[in-house]
Write a protein that holds these residues in place. Structure first.
Motif, PDB file in Angstrom:
ATOM      1  N   PHE A  52       0.849  -1.197   0.000  1.00 49.53           N
ATOM      2  CA  PHE A  52       0.000   0.000   0.000  1.00 49.53           C
ATOM      3  C   PHE A  52       0.882   1.244   0.000  1.00 49.53           C
ATOM      4  CE2 PHE A  52      -3.331   2.401   2.806  1.00 49.53           C
ATOM      5  CZ  PHE A  52      -3.705   3.165   1.707  1.00 49.53           C
ATOM      6  N   ARG A  53       0.846   1.998  -1.127  1.00 45.55           N
ATOM      7  CA  ARG A  53       1.643   3.211  -1.248  1.00 45.55           C
ATOM      8  C   ARG A  53       0.776   4.331  -1.796  1.00 45.55           C
ATOM      9  NH1 ARG A  53       5.055  -0.974  -2.943  1.00 45.55           N
ATOM     10  NH2 ARG A  53       6.987  -1.142  -1.738  1.00 45.55           N
ATOM     11  N   GLU A  54       1.223   5.575  -1.557  1.00 47.27           N
ATOM     12  CA  GLU A  54       0.514   6.734  -2.099  1.00 47.27           C
ATOM     13  C   GLU A  54       1.478   7.601  -2.881  1.00 47.27           C
ATOM     14  OE1 GLU A  54      -1.703   9.163   0.640  1.00 47.27           O
ATOM     15  OE2 GLU A  54      -2.410  10.480  -0.978  1.00 47.27           O
ATOM     16  N   PHE A  55       1.046   8.033  -4.057  1.00 47.48           N
ATOM     17  CA  PHE A  55       1.849   8.926  -4.885  1.00 47.48           C
ATOM     18  C   PHE A  55       1.640  10.371  -4.433  1.00 47.48           C
ATOM     19  CE2 PHE A  55       0.927   5.209  -7.479  1.00 47.48           C
ATOM     20  CZ  PHE A  55       2.172   4.912  -8.018  1.00 47.48           C
ATOM     21  N   THR A  56       2.708  11.159  -4.512  1.00 48.30           N
ATOM     22  CA  THR A  56       2.617  12.597  -4.234  1.00 48.30           C
ATOM     23  C   THR A  56       3.411  13.342  -5.296  1.00 48.30           C
ATOM     24  OG1 THR A  56       4.582  12.570  -2.817  1.00 48.30           O
ATOM     25  CG2 THR A  56       2.440  12.226  -1.738  1.00 48.30           C
ATOM     26  N   MET A 347      -1.167   4.402 -15.719  1.00 44.91           N
ATOM     27  CA  MET A 347      -0.199   5.492 -15.789  1.00 44.91           C
ATOM     28  C   MET A 347       0.541   5.555 -14.465  1.00 44.91           C
ATOM     29  SD  MET A 347      -0.933   9.588 -16.410  1.00 44.91           S
ATOM     30  CE  MET A 347      -1.162   9.483 -18.181  1.00 44.91           C
ATOM     31  N   GLU A 348       1.782   5.998 -14.502  1.00 49.45           N
ATOM     32  CA  GLU A 348       2.532   6.200 -13.268  1.00 49.45           C
ATOM     33  C   GLU A 348       1.820   7.259 -12.429  1.00 49.45           C
ATOM     34  OE1 GLU A 348       5.160   7.681 -10.395  1.00 49.45           O
ATOM     35  OE2 GLU A 348       4.595   8.871 -12.147  1.00 49.45           O
ATOM     36  N   GLY A 349       1.732   7.039 -11.112  1.00 48.60           N
ATOM     37  CA  GLY A 349       0.861   7.859 -10.268  1.00 48.60           C
ATOM     38  C   GLY A 349       1.223   9.322 -10.202  1.00 48.60           C
ATOM     39  N   GLU A 350       2.511   9.657 -10.056  1.00 54.25           N
ATOM     40  CA  GLU A 350       2.872  11.073  -9.954  1.00 54.25           C
ATOM     41  C   GLU A 350       2.595  11.802 -11.265  1.00 54.25           C
ATOM     42  OE1 GLU A 350       6.835  11.982  -8.657  1.00 54.25           O
ATOM     43  OE2 GLU A 350       6.503  14.142  -8.858  1.00 54.25           O
ATOM     44  N   ARG A 364      -6.425  12.012  -5.517  1.00 54.43           N
ATOM     45  CA  ARG A 364      -5.365  11.230  -4.863  1.00 54.43           C
ATOM     46  C   ARG A 364      -4.999  10.048  -5.761  1.00 54.43           C
ATOM     47  NH1 ARG A 364      -6.055  12.513   0.823  1.00 54.43           N
ATOM     48  NH2 ARG A 364      -4.427  11.006   1.412  1.00 54.43           N
ATOM     49  N   ALA A 365      -3.788   9.548  -5.592  1.00 54.42           N
ATOM     50  CA  ALA A 365      -3.353   8.373  -6.363  1.00 54.42           C
ATOM     51  C   ALA A 365      -2.617   7.413  -5.443  1.00 54.42           C
ATOM     52  CB  ALA A 365      -2.458   8.783  -7.522  1.00 54.42           C
ATOM     53  N   PHE A 366      -2.988   6.146  -5.513  1.00 57.45           N
ATOM     54  CA  PHE A 366      -2.435   5.112  -4.643  1.00 57.45           C
ATOM     55  C   PHE A 366      -1.923   3.946  -5.477  1.00 57.45           C
ATOM     56  CE2 PHE A 366      -5.712   7.308  -2.186  1.00 57.45           C
ATOM     57  CZ  PHE A 366      -5.077   7.524  -0.972  1.00 57.45           C
ATOM     58  N   GLN A 367      -1.195   3.082  -4.816  1.00 58.95           N
ATOM     59  CA  GLN A 367      -0.831   1.793  -5.399  1.00 58.95           C
ATOM     60  C   GLN A 367      -1.157   0.702  -4.395  1.00 58.95           C
ATOM     61  OE1 GLN A 367       3.349   0.340  -5.758  1.00 58.95           O
ATOM     62  NE2 GLN A 367       2.910   0.266  -7.954  1.00 58.95           N
ATOM     63  N   PHE A 368      -1.995  -0.225  -4.785  1.00 58.52           N
ATOM     64  CA  PHE A 368      -2.260  -1.422  -3.992  1.00 58.52           C
ATOM     65  C   PHE A 368      -2.824  -2.492  -4.914  1.00 58.52           C
ATOM     66  CE2 PHE A 368      -6.701  -0.235  -3.938  1.00 58.52           C
ATOM     67  CZ  PHE A 368      -6.743   1.120  -3.631  1.00 58.52           C
ATOM     68  N   ASN A 372      -2.048   0.777  -9.961  1.00 57.96           N
ATOM     69  CA  ASN A 372      -2.160   2.177  -9.579  1.00 57.96           C
ATOM     70  C   ASN A 372      -3.627   2.572  -9.643  1.00 57.96           C
ATOM     71  OD1 ASN A 372       0.605   2.263  -9.388  1.00 57.96           O
ATOM     72  ND2 ASN A 372       0.901   3.147 -11.430  1.00 57.96           N
ATOM     73  N   TRP A 373      -4.042   3.415  -8.672  1.00 61.98           N
ATOM     74  CA  TRP A 373      -5.455   3.778  -8.559  1.00 61.98           C
ATOM     75  C   TRP A 373      -5.611   5.279  -8.376  1.00 61.98           C
ATOM     76  CZ3 TRP A 373      -9.059  -0.237  -8.726  1.00 61.98           C
ATOM     77  CH2 TRP A 373      -8.550  -1.520  -8.539  1.00 61.98           C
ATOM     78  N   CYS A 374      -6.660   5.827  -8.957  1.00 59.98           N
ATOM     79  CA  CYS A 374      -7.092   7.195  -8.624  1.00 59.98           C
ATOM     80  C   CYS A 374      -8.227   7.083  -7.635  1.00 59.98           C
ATOM     81  CB  CYS A 374      -7.581   7.912  -9.886  1.00 59.98           C
ATOM     82  SG  CYS A 374      -8.413   9.498  -9.537  1.00 59.98           S
ATOM     83  N   ARG A 375      -8.158   7.883  -6.558  1.00 59.37           N
ATOM     84  CA  ARG A 375      -9.323   8.030  -5.673  1.00 59.37           C
ATOM     85  C   ARG A 375      -9.859   9.432  -5.857  1.00 59.37           C
ATOM     86  NH1 ARG A 375      -9.344   9.102   0.640  1.00 59.37           N
ATOM     87  NH2 ARG A 375      -9.279  11.174  -0.264  1.00 59.37           N
ATOM     88  N   VAL A 376     -11.110   9.507  -6.269  1.00 62.24           N
ATOM     89  CA  VAL A 376     -11.736  10.806  -6.522  1.00 62.24           C
ATOM     90  C   VAL A 376     -12.933  10.981  -5.589  1.00 62.24           C
ATOM     91  CG1 VAL A 376     -13.094   9.808  -8.426  1.00 62.24           C
ATOM     92  CG2 VAL A 376     -12.805  12.300  -8.255  1.00 62.24           C
ATOM     93  N   SER A 377     -12.990  12.127  -4.923  1.00 66.21           N
ATOM     94  CA  SER A 377     -14.135  12.455  -4.068  1.00 66.21           C
ATOM     95  C   SER A 377     -15.293  12.954  -4.925  1.00 66.21           C
ATOM     96  CB  SER A 377     -13.748  13.555  -3.069  1.00 66.21           C
ATOM     97  OG  SER A 377     -12.596  13.221  -2.347  1.00 66.21           O
ATOM     98  N   MET A 378     -16.512  12.738  -4.460  1.00 65.95           N
ATOM     99  CA  MET A 378     -17.677  13.222  -5.185  1.00 65.95           C
ATOM    100  C   MET A 378     -17.916  14.696  -4.850  1.00 65.95           C
ATOM    101  SD  MET A 378     -18.617  10.593  -6.958  1.00 65.95           S
ATOM    102  CE  MET A 378     -16.895  10.075  -6.987  1.00 65.95           C
ATOM    103  N   GLY A 379     -17.789  15.556  -5.861  1.00 68.12           N
ATOM    104  CA  GLY A 379     -18.088  16.974  -5.692  1.00 68.12           C
ATOM    105  C   GLY A 379     -19.452  17.288  -6.256  1.00 68.12           C
ATOM    106  N   THR A 380     -19.649  18.522  -6.675  1.00 73.19           N
ATOM    107  CA  THR A 380     -20.896  18.864  -7.354  1.00 73.19           C
ATOM    108  C   THR A 380     -20.871  18.290  -8.766  1.00 73.19           C
ATOM    109  OG1 THR A 380     -19.976  20.903  -8.262  1.00 73.19           O
ATOM    110  CG2 THR A 380     -20.979  21.043  -6.070  1.00 73.19           C
TER     111      THR A 380
END
Length: 396
Positions: A52-56, A347-350, A364-368, A372-380
């Motif tokens: 479990f890693r997170e890209f920044t 795609m590479e996360g960064e 946000r972008a993670f690896q697990f 590689n995964w994108c996590r997107v929050s629900m906005g309007t």
């Protein structure tokens, strides 16, 4: 693998870069900022576990963020009644609010069907998670939880002297309850379950979880984080609070930061056995960090069922739009029960974060699970149309 230690200040800086420049530092997802020193691998990813890693972002971008979709904030809140309560009580901000706090505790205990002695308040549920970690792990021990999962309690447990026994989710994205129970040993001080889970947005069957909590809590306390339960229709049917009323050693945390849309007002609480809460009260005062106006806003929000229903409905509508749009672009998102969603990115996360941020979209972008995964929050809906347009440009 070569690694680099990262302190809190460095983490804050990187988090700010992730959404586009230090000038917007106050906008980062502070609620998800771990307190413990973190580790970077040789590719600059935050390493939570071997799986479990997170890209920044490693370099600043100055692009203005048009859609901030990286902290699972409710774009519709606070409720009109909560805002009015804030305004009408702001002039009392020179006073401590102990009586009003007890009024809020009474209201919450009625809502949960518990007694006031079962309730502890905090400035957001993350504050309670972290206090529990400090109390339970000051003398070492381990916490058993899913991998990936929400890291706040785990990071503080590790910083305090404990260790983490990560148990991968099942292929169906549920907690592997059998493996978690088998992982409990003489050093286990707590089992932590985030349900629905963050960062995956998935849920574990409530009947199976209830059976697990009932049985396991006879051996070791079980902490169930229900921060996102409010986004489910009839969400309270999935809650583990009834186990507390049965006398089980279960701690259930809730927050006003999600469905109530009050992330910046900082109110949360937990339901647990009085003996468990006394362990926390022995070193700190629950609720001391909540302001007078925030208490009034929380009481008003609890009474605004129309607003909560509206948030739930709008979130569901937007979530369906995002899922369908991603599917139409060939991206297989994981069905979500929350206010966020994950989908694999080829795609590479960064690089992904950099290109999305350049288009004004913070995610946000993670690896697990070897992806590689994108996590997107629900906005309007308007924000999510910016998001899907950006994905269509970046992931071609």
């Amino acid at each position: 693998m070569e690694t680099t230690s990262l302190n809190r200040r460095d983490w804050l800086k990187r988090s700010a870069l992730t959404i586009g420049g230090l000038s917007i530092l106050p906008l980062i997802g502070q609620a998800e900022t771990p307190l413990a020193p973190l580790t970077l691998d040789n590719k600059g990813r935050l390493t939570y576990s071997p799986l479990f890693r997170e890209f920044t972002l490693s370099k600043p971008l100055t692009t203005a963020i048009k859609a901030k979709l990286n902290a699972n904030e409710n774009p519709y809140g606070p409720s009109p009644k909560a805002i009015e309560a804030l305004k009408s009580s702001a002039h009392l901000g020179n006073r401590y609010a102990w009586k009003e706090m007890f009024d809020l505790i009474e209201k919450i205990s009625d809502l949960e069907g518990a007694t006031p002695e079962n309730i502890i308040m905090g400035p957001g549920s993350s504050d309670i998670l972290e206090k529990v970690a400090m109390v339970f792990f000051k003398d070492g021990g381990n916490v058993v939880s899913a991998d990936p999962s929400y890291m706040s309690l785990i990071q503080v447990a590790k910083a305090t002297g404990g260790s983490w026994k990560p148990i991968p989710l099942t292929k169906d994205w549920e907690h592997d309850l059998e493996a978690m129970e088998a992982a409990i040993d003489n050093e286990t001080k707590l089992v932590y379950i985030c349900n629905p889970n963050n960062p995956t947005g998935t849920i574990t069957n409530s009947d199976a979880l209830r059976d697990f909590c009932s049985r396991v809590s006879e051996r070791v306390p079980v902490f169930v984080d229900e921060a996102y339960l409010g986004f489910l229709e009839n969400g309270m049917k999935h809650s583990m609070v009834p186990l507390v009323k049965e006398g089980k050693n279960v701690i259930v945390a809730r927050t006003f930061s999600k469905i109530h849309g009050m992330a910046g007002l900082r109110v949360g609480y937990a339901v647990a056995q009085p003996e468990t809460l006394e362990r926390i009260h022995s070193i700190t005062r629950g609720g001391m960090g909540i302001s007078y106006p925030s208490i009034h806003a929380a009481m008003a929000s609890l009474e605004d069922a129309e607003f909560l229903d509206k948030c739930r409905s709008l979130n569901s509508e937007v979530r369906d739009y995002v899922y369908t749009s991603l599917k139409g672009m060939g991206h297989n998102a994981v069905p979500s029960h929350t206010s966020f969603m994950i989908f694999p990115i080829e795609m590479e996360g960064e690089t992904f974060l950099k290109e999305m941020t350049a288009l004004g979209v913070g995610v946000r972008a993670f690896q697990f699970m070897d992806k590689n995964w994108c996590r997107v929050s629900m906005g309007t809906m308007d924000e999510m149309k910016l998001f899907t347009a950006a994905v269509n440009k970046v992931l071609v």
